[in-house]
Design a protein around this motif. Structure first.
Motif, PDB file in Angstrom:
ATOM      1  N   GLU A  94       0.823  -1.207   0.000  1.00 50.33           N
ATOM      2  CA  GLU A  94       0.000   0.000   0.000  1.00 50.33           C
ATOM      3  C   GLU A  94       0.859   1.259   0.000  1.00 50.33           C
ATOM      4  O   GLU A  94       0.522   2.234  -0.669  1.00 50.33           O
ATOM      5  CB  GLU A  94      -0.965  -0.023   1.184  1.00 50.33           C
ATOM      6  N   LYS A  95       1.961   1.264   0.737  1.00 53.09           N
ATOM      7  CA  LYS A  95       2.883   2.410   0.717  1.00 53.09           C
ATOM      8  C   LYS A  95       3.428   2.639  -0.695  1.00 53.09           C
ATOM      9  O   LYS A  95       3.650   3.774  -1.103  1.00 53.09           O
ATOM     10  CB  LYS A  95       4.064   2.180   1.662  1.00 53.09           C
ATOM     11  N   ALA A  96       3.651   1.550  -1.422  1.00 48.44           N
ATOM     12  CA  ALA A  96       4.160   1.647  -2.790  1.00 48.44           C
ATOM     13  C   ALA A  96       3.076   2.085  -3.767  1.00 48.44           C
ATOM     14  O   ALA A  96       3.358   2.329  -4.942  1.00 48.44           O
ATOM     15  CB  ALA A  96       4.744   0.300  -3.226  1.00 48.44           C
ATOM     16  N   GLY A  97       1.839   2.180  -3.279  1.00 48.98           N
ATOM     17  CA  GLY A  97       0.734   2.620  -4.130  1.00 48.98           C
ATOM     18  C   GLY A  97       0.317   1.580  -5.156  1.00 48.98           C
ATOM     19  O   GLY A  97      -0.165   1.923  -6.229  1.00 48.98           O
ATOM     20  N   LEU A  98       0.504   0.307  -4.807  1.00 42.64           N
ATOM     21  CA  LEU A  98       0.176  -0.770  -5.728  1.00 42.64           C
ATOM     22  C   LEU A  98      -1.039  -1.559  -5.267  1.00 42.64           C
ATOM     23  O   LEU A  98      -1.227  -1.754  -4.070  1.00 42.64           O
ATOM     24  CB  LEU A  98       1.361  -1.751  -5.836  1.00 42.64           C
TER      25      LEU A  98
END
Length: 153
Positions: A94-98
């Motif tokens: 989620e931090k990676a925006g995936l």
């Protein structure tokens, strides 16, 4: 579910917080929730896709926000390595925006495999973990820690 009260749900949130929520408290407020007195239906609870809540069927559900706001923090910590891995993978993805699908495509895997990993239902190889870390722009770190043991009687 808790062994003490059959209507208590124990929820693990993405930040590692564990809360208990007594679903029976909803019975007098929302008559449709009384259907959950049927233990077989109550035990069929599932986490909604994305972790935004839980549901028992198409008409009975409960938002994660309600559990968070009205639940009681247990003070329990993640201790199971598979659960910790599932939590960390979800947070980092989620931090990676995936999305799960995007990570799966980058790693040459199926989305269902990512879902199983994030739910703690799979035991990945170190090579798989390395590939996932690289796909998120991370490095994999593994460490062993000494556990304090208490001798009894």
């Amino acid at each position: 579910m808790s062994g003490k009260n059959p209507f208590i749900i124990e929820a693990l949130f993405f930040d590692g917080t564990v809360k208990e929520y007594n679903v029976a408290a909803l019975f007098p407020i929302y008559p449709q929730m009384k259907k959950l007195e049927d233990q077989s239906l109550f035990r069929s609870v599932q986490i909604d896709v994305g972790g935004y809540g839980i549901s028992w069927n198409d008409s009975l559900d409960l938002e994660a926000e309600t559990i968070w706001e009205d639940g009681v923090e247990t003070g329990k910590a993640l201790t199971d390595p598979i659960s910790e891995l599932a939590f960390e993978l979800t947070v980092e993805r989620e931090k990676a925006g995936l999305t799960q699908k995007q990570l799966a495509e980058r790693a040459g895997m199926y989305q269902a495999e990512i879902s199983k990993l994030e739910r703690g239902l799979s035991n990945p190889s170190v090579e798989t973990l390395q590939r996932l870390a690289e796909c998120m722009g991370l490095t994999l770190q593994i460490r062993f820690q000494k556990v304090a043991r208490v001798e009894t009687g």
